[in-house]
Design a protein around this motif. Sequence first.
Motif, PDB file in Angstrom:
ATOM      1  N   ALA A  81       0.865  -1.273  -0.097  1.00  0.00           N
ATOM      2  CA  ALA A  81      -0.150   0.059  -0.101  1.00  0.00           C
ATOM      3  C   ALA A  81       0.991   1.156  -0.187  1.00  0.00           C
ATOM      4  O   ALA A  81       0.474   2.251  -0.708  1.00  0.00           O
ATOM      5  CB  ALA A  81      -0.877  -0.029   1.064  1.00  0.00           C
ATOM      6  N   ALA A  82       2.038   1.259   0.737  1.00  0.00           N
ATOM      7  CA  ALA A  82       2.705   2.310   0.833  1.00  0.00           C
ATOM      8  C   ALA A  82       3.501   2.670  -0.319  1.00  0.00           C
ATOM      9  O   ALA A  82       3.791   3.673  -0.853  1.00  0.00           O
ATOM     10  CB  ALA A  82       3.753   2.287   1.949  1.00  0.00           C
ATOM     11  N   GLY A  84       2.404   1.825  -3.495  1.00  0.00           N
ATOM     12  CA  GLY A  84       1.409   2.380  -4.470  1.00  0.00           C
ATOM     13  C   GLY A  84       1.438   3.842  -4.267  1.00  0.00           C
ATOM     14  O   GLY A  84       1.344   4.594  -5.320  1.00  0.00           O
ATOM     15  N   LYS A  85       1.238   4.086  -3.075  1.00  0.00           N
ATOM     16  CA  LYS A  85       0.854   5.542  -2.893  1.00  0.00           C
ATOM     17  C   LYS A  85       2.051   6.606  -3.278  1.00  0.00           C
ATOM     18  O   LYS A  85       2.204   7.701  -3.538  1.00  0.00           O
ATOM     19  CB  LYS A  85       0.644   5.993  -1.347  1.00  0.00           C
ATOM     20  N   ARG A  86       3.474   5.723  -2.699  1.00  0.00           N
ATOM     21  CA  ARG A  86       4.751   6.580  -3.171  1.00  0.00           C
ATOM     22  C   ARG A  86       4.938   6.758  -4.639  1.00  0.00           C
ATOM     23  O   ARG A  86       5.267   7.635  -5.264  1.00  0.00           O
ATOM     24  CB  ARG A  86       5.739   5.846  -2.477  1.00  0.00           C
ATOM     25  N   HIS A  89       0.060   4.610  -9.506  1.00  0.00           N
ATOM     26  CA  HIS A  89      -1.187   5.578  -9.647  1.00  0.00           C
ATOM     27  C   HIS A  89      -2.245   4.687  -9.796  1.00  0.00           C
ATOM     28  O   HIS A  89      -1.932   3.203 -10.322  1.00  0.00           O
ATOM     29  CB  HIS A  89      -1.163   6.362 -10.910  1.00  0.00           C
ATOM     30  N   ARG A  90      -3.492   4.757  -9.650  1.00  0.00           N
ATOM     31  CA  ARG A  90      -4.770   3.753  -9.594  1.00  0.00           C
ATOM     32  C   ARG A  90      -5.911   4.597 -10.182  1.00  0.00           C
ATOM     33  O   ARG A  90      -5.934   5.925  -9.447  1.00  0.00           O
ATOM     34  CB  ARG A  90      -4.715   2.759  -8.773  1.00  0.00           C
ATOM     35  N   THR A  93     -10.380   1.914  -6.552  1.00  0.00           N
ATOM     36  CA  THR A  93      -9.741   0.943  -5.874  1.00  0.00           C
ATOM     37  C   THR A  93      -9.000  -0.178  -6.611  1.00  0.00           C
ATOM     38  O   THR A  93      -8.549  -1.163  -6.038  1.00  0.00           O
ATOM     39  CB  THR A  93     -10.779   0.353  -4.857  1.00  0.00           C
ATOM     40  N   TYR A  96      -2.454  -0.629  -8.426  1.00  0.00           N
ATOM     41  CA  TYR A  96      -1.614   0.296  -8.550  1.00  0.00           C
ATOM     42  C   TYR A  96      -0.908  -0.076  -9.956  1.00  0.00           C
ATOM     43  O   TYR A  96      -0.409  -1.140 -10.209  1.00  0.00           O
ATOM     44  CB  TYR A  96      -0.475   0.681  -7.718  1.00  0.00           C
TER      45      TYR A  96
END
Length: 211
Positions: A81-82, A84-86, A89-90, A93, A96
Amino acid sequence: MSGPTWLTLGRGCAAALVLLALAIGLSTTYRSPDAARAAGKPTFRPATYAKQTYEPKVVPAIKKNAVAVTTLHKAITADAAAAGKRYGHRSGTGPYSYAVTVTGTAGSARGGLLRVAVPGLDKARVSVQIGPAVNGTALRDAPGFISFGQFTNQVEYADAATALNAAMKADVLESFDAAGAKGKKVTVVGAVTPLTADVLTVTPVSIEPAS
């Protein structure tokens, strides 16, 4: 109630209906199908979209934001999850997608995939899509500026991804010699939507000899 009274009411209702119909007719603007289409969004043409988007926008965005596949693998393994956020892009839901750069030794081409042995990723399977079929939506999703809201419906959104894949095939894969690359070091820049941290299938925007 007497017959004349009913007759009077009937005539009154009929008159009201006539007036209502006239009002609707006067307030309604009729347009031909062509005019209606012209007033809304233009017809989506996948080939035109790809021409306007792939090389001018998608390729520069992926090259600018590409993270080393070894870095991405480590980040996803530690905290998906981290990571993906860093780096990713997605849409909503969904999974990524990432812009990546891969440097390693090209292996054999099988089933439309070219395996690449990347130092430090002995347990991970890194492959590059080389066609003839190119699947997935990574080229659409990884840049981060293409969203569902830009399209009329899901069909157009899917067609956009297919059109970008087709543009990449013409730009990159038609001139790529997979057999000639075997055993040589290559650098690939592209997009990936990982199945897991250890299955990384890259859709390329460039495949070059490693410097």
